[in-house]
Design a protein around this motif. Structure first.
Motif: not given
Length: 317
Positions: A193-215
């Motif tokens: 399985g995968l932890s949802t918080p871990a996936v969101f942390r990786e999502f944040d890491r992938l977008h680190d340093g970029r401009e703020e994302l909006t859905p």
């Protein structure tokens, strides 16, 4: 509604009765995530579809207790049965809101893989809210239950009603969508399985340093496809912003997705935060073909053919 009135458990032939509730899992047809806000939550725009793989919760009264206890049909060491379980928290929250002093026991038969991105824990929580409402004759309105559901988690409000819905905010602000379109999916469950918080942390890491994302705004092409029954447009409109983050944490999913897409499926995507892969197919014959191929992969623990949309949490007795 006043929460101070006396609430008594449902009885059958003079005996305290258990209440059985089934609740489906979900796939996300569309999931767009923004940067986390100051409270740590990610704003979302998503489209949920409830599918016909169900959790079953039987709730019963424990007159000589005050606590909430839980048992599993098939004990799974990855699923807690204490207050860290969302279903137990749902029963505790319901008891507090309605001033219930009796204990409650929850017996859960899990069919949705734990940590699979299909909201199995949220389904248990939604089923528990429905079960406690029926068990104690509380006559809670849907709005009352949705208020409790929002305190428990982003997916829980949707699973009370099921069907297809647009969700915004944390994923808990629900707008039902109307469609006559039934979709067939082949689900491939990964061995880990995968932890949802871990996936969101990786999502944040992938977008680190970029401009703020909006859905993203409301996904008009997908909603148009649902409204008009256009399966090709719908396949082209499927989207999951968390997919790459999930693949980074669970690289074998990339092969599962590639095989699903090359096997004739109209589209394939990660369900929610993963790692379940959902392949959209045209019907039973193609479903069986795709299923057979996916079952050859060593990282796939099992497969299932499911349909949606289906109704949300509902009492069965």
């Amino acid at each position: 509604m006043s929460y101070l009135r006396a609430i008594h458990p449902k009885r059958s032939g003079g005996e305290l009765a258990g209440v059985q509730v089934c609740c489906p899992g979900k796939v996300n047809l569309f999931l767009s995530a923004g940067s986390p806000t100051s409270d740590g939550y990610h704003p979302l725009t998503t489209v949920f579809q409830a599918v016909n793989v169900h959790e079953t919760v039987i709730a019963s009264v424990r007159d000589h207790q005050t606590s909430v206890t839980m048992s599993l049909e098939s004990p799974n060491p990855s699923v807690p049965t204490d207050e860290s379980n969302l279903a137990v928290r749902a029963a505790l929250l319901f008891k507090k809101r309605y001033g219930i002093t009796q204990g409650v026991h929850l017996h859960v038969d899990k069919k949705i893989p734990a940590a699979g991105g299909m909201a199995g824990g949220s389904a248990d929580a939604a089923a528990t809210l429905r079960a406690c409402d029926a068990l104690f004759n509380s006559e809670a309105s849907l709005e009352d239950l949705e208020s409790l559901a929002r305190e428990l988690g982003a997916d829980v409000p949707f699973l009370l009603t099921g069907g297809v819905a647009l969700a915004e905010g944390r994923g808990d602000l629900i707008t039902p969508l109307t469609t006559d379109m039934e979709l067939t999916w082949v689900l491939a469950f990964q061995r880990e399985g995968l932890s949802t918080p871990a996936v969101f942390r990786e999502f944040d890491r992938l977008h680190d340093g970029r401009e703020e994302l909006t859905p993203a705004a409301m996904p008009e092409p997908l909603i148009k496809a649902l409204r008009e029954g256009d399966i090709d447009l719908l396949a082209d409109s499927l989207c999951n912003d968390l997919e790459q983050a999930a693949i980074n944490l669970h690289p074998d999913m990339a092969e599962t997705l590639r095989l699903a897409r090359s096997s004739g499926a109209l589209a394939a995507m990660v369900s929610g935060s993963g790692p379940t892969v959902a392949a959209l197919v045209t019907g039973p014959e193609q479903a069986r073909s795709v299923q057979t191929l996916l079952e050859t992969l060593p990282q796939v623990a099992g497969t299932m053919i499911v349909h949606g949309p289906v109704a949300g949490a509902h009492v069965e007795n």
